[in-house]
Design a protein around this motif. Structure first.
Motif, PDB file in Angstrom:
ATOM      1  N   ALA A  58       0.723  -1.139  -0.167  1.00  0.00           N
ATOM      2  CA  ALA A  58       0.027   0.100   0.075  1.00  0.00           C
ATOM      3  C   ALA A  58       1.040   1.216   0.030  1.00  0.00           C
ATOM      4  O   ALA A  58       0.605   2.275  -0.796  1.00  0.00           O
ATOM      5  CB  ALA A  58      -0.813  -0.135   1.245  1.00  0.00           C
ATOM      6  N   ALA A  59       1.951   1.108   0.661  1.00  0.00           N
ATOM      7  CA  ALA A  59       2.727   2.445   0.761  1.00  0.00           C
ATOM      8  C   ALA A  59       3.540   2.543  -0.814  1.00  0.00           C
ATOM      9  O   ALA A  59       3.793   3.743  -0.994  1.00  0.00           O
ATOM     10  CB  ALA A  59       4.009   2.110   1.659  1.00  0.00           C
ATOM     11  N   ILE A  60       3.918   1.521  -1.330  1.00  0.00           N
ATOM     12  CA  ILE A  60       4.480   1.620  -2.546  1.00  0.00           C
ATOM     13  C   ILE A  60       3.616   2.183  -3.685  1.00  0.00           C
ATOM     14  O   ILE A  60       3.734   3.431  -4.148  1.00  0.00           O
ATOM     15  CB  ILE A  60       4.844   0.328  -3.109  1.00  0.00           C
ATOM     16  CG1 ILE A  60       6.108  -0.293  -2.328  1.00  0.00           C
ATOM     17  CG2 ILE A  60       5.074   0.405  -4.766  1.00  0.00           C
ATOM     18  CD1 ILE A  60       6.586  -1.667  -2.644  1.00  0.00           C
ATOM     19  N   ALA A  61       2.034   1.842  -3.405  1.00  0.00           N
ATOM     20  CA  ALA A  61       1.022   2.379  -4.433  1.00  0.00           C
ATOM     21  C   ALA A  61       0.818   3.873  -3.874  1.00  0.00           C
ATOM     22  O   ALA A  61       0.423   4.674  -4.968  1.00  0.00           O
ATOM     23  CB  ALA A  61      -0.258   1.588  -4.050  1.00  0.00           C
ATOM     24  N   ALA A  62       1.155   4.206  -2.811  1.00  0.00           N
ATOM     25  CA  ALA A  62       0.980   5.653  -2.425  1.00  0.00           C
ATOM     26  C   ALA A  62       1.985   6.518  -2.664  1.00  0.00           C
ATOM     27  O   ALA A  62       2.137   7.763  -2.391  1.00  0.00           O
ATOM     28  CB  ALA A  62       0.598   5.675  -0.815  1.00  0.00           C
ATOM     29  N   GLY A  63       3.066   5.941  -3.056  1.00  0.00           N
ATOM     30  CA  GLY A  63       4.211   6.769  -3.469  1.00  0.00           C
ATOM     31  C   GLY A  63       5.378   6.792  -2.324  1.00  0.00           C
ATOM     32  O   GLY A  63       5.803   8.250  -2.312  1.00  0.00           O
ATOM     33  N   ALA A  64       5.392   6.181  -1.329  1.00  0.00           N
ATOM     34  CA  ALA A  64       6.074   6.407  -0.048  1.00  0.00           C
ATOM     35  C   ALA A  64       7.718   6.502  -0.628  1.00  0.00           C
ATOM     36  O   ALA A  64       8.230   5.808  -1.320  1.00  0.00           O
ATOM     37  CB  ALA A  64       5.839   5.326   0.835  1.00  0.00           C
TER      38      ALA A  64
END
Length: 258
Positions: A58-64
């Motif tokens: 989810a963090a990858i998808a959110a651009g973390a």
């Protein structure tokens, strides 16, 4: 969510977290601070409870650029081989150059932003500053007062605040006012809470002995879920970092029934 004006360097973020949470004060059973090194410049911080594969995805998808959690990847005594779930989590972090930062006991203990302080705030428990508001090993437990109600009524308040069912052990009509809290898997702190004069102890989990202690000592025990009790500290720290450093911040809650 706050849009950053300037990126923050990894060392600057770590310096801010260490100054805030003071990990050197604690005897912990995991490394606190940077657990996986990613890119040098950080614009977006994702916070969550546990460094699970679901949170990482989810963090990858959110651009973390960085993930801050309470439960990191590495614990004392665990198998050190990078296989299975560990390989899958690490592979995602490394492939996407994402920093993983984790603070365990320091995040429980912070007097304002920590898990215990934030849970007390949500439950209307007024915790005095200093030693009079603490109990247990490393002073991790918090103790304070709220308006007196029955144990059953307080359990309902906890359920409504956290959005999940709780386990209550003691007579439903027993009055409670002096509340001890220690989030997560802190069932071992129950005897210290009893000694500190608590009417009720709130934590995440319960084991077999605690039910007997509650009945025999007349102190209510409320188990409200490990994950449910530890969602708020990391959020508060993330908001603080966004406000002080200008980072974009997003909390992602990965549901966990435990």
């Amino acid at each position: 969510m706050i849009t950053p004006e300037h990126p923050v360097s990894r060392p600057s973020l770590l310096e801010s977290l260490d100054a805030l949470l003071q990990p050197t004060l604690f005897n912990d059973y995991c490394p606190n601070g940077l657990q996986v090194e990613g890119r040098q410049q950080i614009r977006k911080l994702i916070t969550g409870v546990t460094a699970s594969r679901a949170l990482i995805d989810a963090a990858i998808a959110a651009g973390a650029d960085a993930i801050l959690v309470h439960h990191g990847l590495f614990w004392r005594g665990q198998d050190g081989r990078v296989t299975g779930w560990m390989k899958q989590r690490l592979a995602r972090l490394l492939a996407n150059d994402i920093n993983l930062l984790a603070y365990h006991l320091p995040l429980d203990a912070h007097p304002a932003l920590g898990n215990n302080a934030q849970l007390a705030l949500r439950l209307g428990v007024e915790v005095p500053e200093g030693a009079s508001g603490r109990f247990g090993a490393q002073s991790l437990g918090f103790i304070g007062r709220r308006h007196a109600v029955s144990a059953a009524s307080f359990a309902v308040d906890v359920e409504q605040s956290l959005g999940r069912a709780v386990t209550l052990v003691v007579e439903a009509d027993r009055p409670v006012e002096r509340v001890a809290l220690c989030t997560g898997g802190a069932q071992g702190y129950f005897e210290a809470a009893i000694s500190a004069g608590a009417d009720v102890f709130v934590t995440g989990e319960i084991s077999e002995p605690q039910a007997h202690y509650a009945r025999e000592c007349g102190v209510a025990y409320i188990a409200c879920g490990h994950h449910a009790s530890e969602r708020y500290g990391v959020q508060a720290v993330g908001v603080h970092l966004a406000q002080t450093l200008g980072l974009a911040h997003q909390f992602i809650d990965i549901d966990n029934p435990a």
